[in-house]
Design a protein around this motif. Structure first.
Motif, mmCIF file in Angstrom:
data_model
loop_
_atom_site.group_PDB
_atom_site.id
_atom_site.type_symbol
_atom_site.label_atom_id
_atom_site.label_comp_id
_atom_site.label_asym_id
_atom_site.label_seq_id
_atom_site.Cartn_x
_atom_site.Cartn_y
_atom_site.Cartn_z
ATOM 1 N N ARG A 1 0.828 -1.201 0.000
ATOM 2 C CA ARG A 1 0.000 0.000 0.000
ATOM 3 C C ARG A 1 0.864 1.253 0.000
ATOM 4 O O ARG A 1 0.545 2.236 -0.688
ATOM 5 N N ASN A 2 1.952 1.254 0.749
ATOM 6 C CA ASN A 2 2.853 2.402 0.751
ATOM 7 C C ASN A 2 3.434 2.656 -0.634
ATOM 8 O O ASN A 2 3.508 3.797 -1.078
ATOM 9 N N VAL A 3 3.831 1.602 -1.328
ATOM 10 C CA VAL A 3 4.352 1.760 -2.690
ATOM 11 C C VAL A 3 3.266 2.331 -3.594
ATOM 12 O O VAL A 3 3.514 3.242 -4.391
ATOM 13 N N LEU B 1 3.627 5.861 -5.632
ATOM 14 C CA LEU B 1 3.502 5.930 -7.089
ATOM 15 C C LEU B 1 2.344 6.840 -7.498
ATOM 16 O O LEU B 1 2.450 7.581 -8.482
ATOM 17 N N LYS B 2 1.259 6.807 -6.733
ATOM 18 C CA LYS B 2 0.120 7.688 -7.011
ATOM 19 C C LYS B 2 0.535 9.155 -6.856
ATOM 20 O O LYS B 2 0.187 9.995 -7.678
ATOM 21 N N GLU B 3 1.293 9.442 -5.830
ATOM 22 C CA GLU B 3 1.776 10.806 -5.601
ATOM 23 C C GLU B 3 2.729 11.241 -6.718
ATOM 24 O O GLU B 3 2.670 12.384 -7.181
ATOM 25 N N ARG C 1 2.680 10.320 -9.815
ATOM 26 C CA ARG C 1 1.887 10.588 -11.023
ATOM 27 C C ARG C 1 1.192 11.940 -10.949
ATOM 28 O O ARG C 1 0.880 12.541 -11.969
ATOM 29 N N ARG C 2 0.930 12.433 -9.750
ATOM 30 C CA ARG C 2 0.232 13.717 -9.568
ATOM 31 C C ARG C 2 1.163 14.916 -9.705
ATOM 32 O O ARG C 2 0.697 16.043 -9.842
ATOM 33 N N LYS C 3 2.467 14.699 -9.657
ATOM 34 C CA LYS C 3 3.409 15.829 -9.743
ATOM 35 C C LYS C 3 3.347 16.452 -11.116
ATOM 36 O O LYS C 3 3.177 15.764 -12.119
ATOM 37 N N PRO C 4 3.482 17.769 -11.156
ATOM 38 C CA PRO C 4 3.475 18.464 -12.455
ATOM 39 C C PRO C 4 4.574 17.929 -13.363
ATOM 40 O O PRO C 4 5.688 17.719 -12.938
ATOM 41 N N GLY C 5 4.197 17.696 -14.628
ATOM 42 C CA GLY C 5 5.163 17.214 -15.612
ATOM 43 C C GLY C 5 5.417 15.723 -15.562
ATOM 44 O O GLY C 5 6.265 15.222 -16.281
ATOM 45 N N ALA C 6 4.680 15.004 -14.725
ATOM 46 C CA ALA C 6 4.897 13.563 -14.607
ATOM 47 C C ALA C 6 4.510 12.832 -15.884
ATOM 48 O O ALA C 6 5.048 11.776 -16.179
#
Length: 113
Positions: A94-96, A100-102, A104-109
């Motif tokens: 779950r931590n991974v 990974l979800k975070e 993907r949310r970063k600008p330019g990801a």
């Protein structure tokens, strides 16, 4: 009394490491080495960053070591190990997923270089 304690401890160690020695014991020890390596990795990453950090590789070592220890517990029929590692490995996964979800949310990801 001290002599008896020494003999008892020696017999205990002999029973664990000699009498019960097999390939699964080696696998279980290797699992613990993999699992323990995550702390060394985390410490080195923190020293390099100059602050406490939890690198993604920490979680991958947690998953690998946890799954190996879970397999060991299943083979050895150890309910304490089975319960502990099944629950913990789920948390590591779950931590991974959250990391990974975070990412993907970063600008330019989504941009391609």
């Amino acid at each position: 009394m001290l002599m008896q304690l020494s003999e008892d401890l020696g017999g205990y160690a002999y029973d664990i490491f000699v009498t019960k020695f097999d390939g699964w014991l080696v696998f279980g020890i290797l699992a613990q080495v993999v699992f323990g390596a995550r702390f060394i990795l985390q410490w080195l990453a923190s020293e390099k960053a100059g602050r406490s950090v939890m690198p993604l590789s920490f979680w991958f070592l947690s998953i690998a070591g946890g799954l190996m220890t879970l397999v060991y517990g299943l083979v050895r029929r150890e309910p304490v190990i089975i319960f502990g590692q099944a629950l913990s490995t789920g948390i590591y996964l779950r931590n991974v997923a959250l990391i990974l979800k975070e990412e993907r949310r970063k600008p330019g990801a989504d941009s391609v270089p």
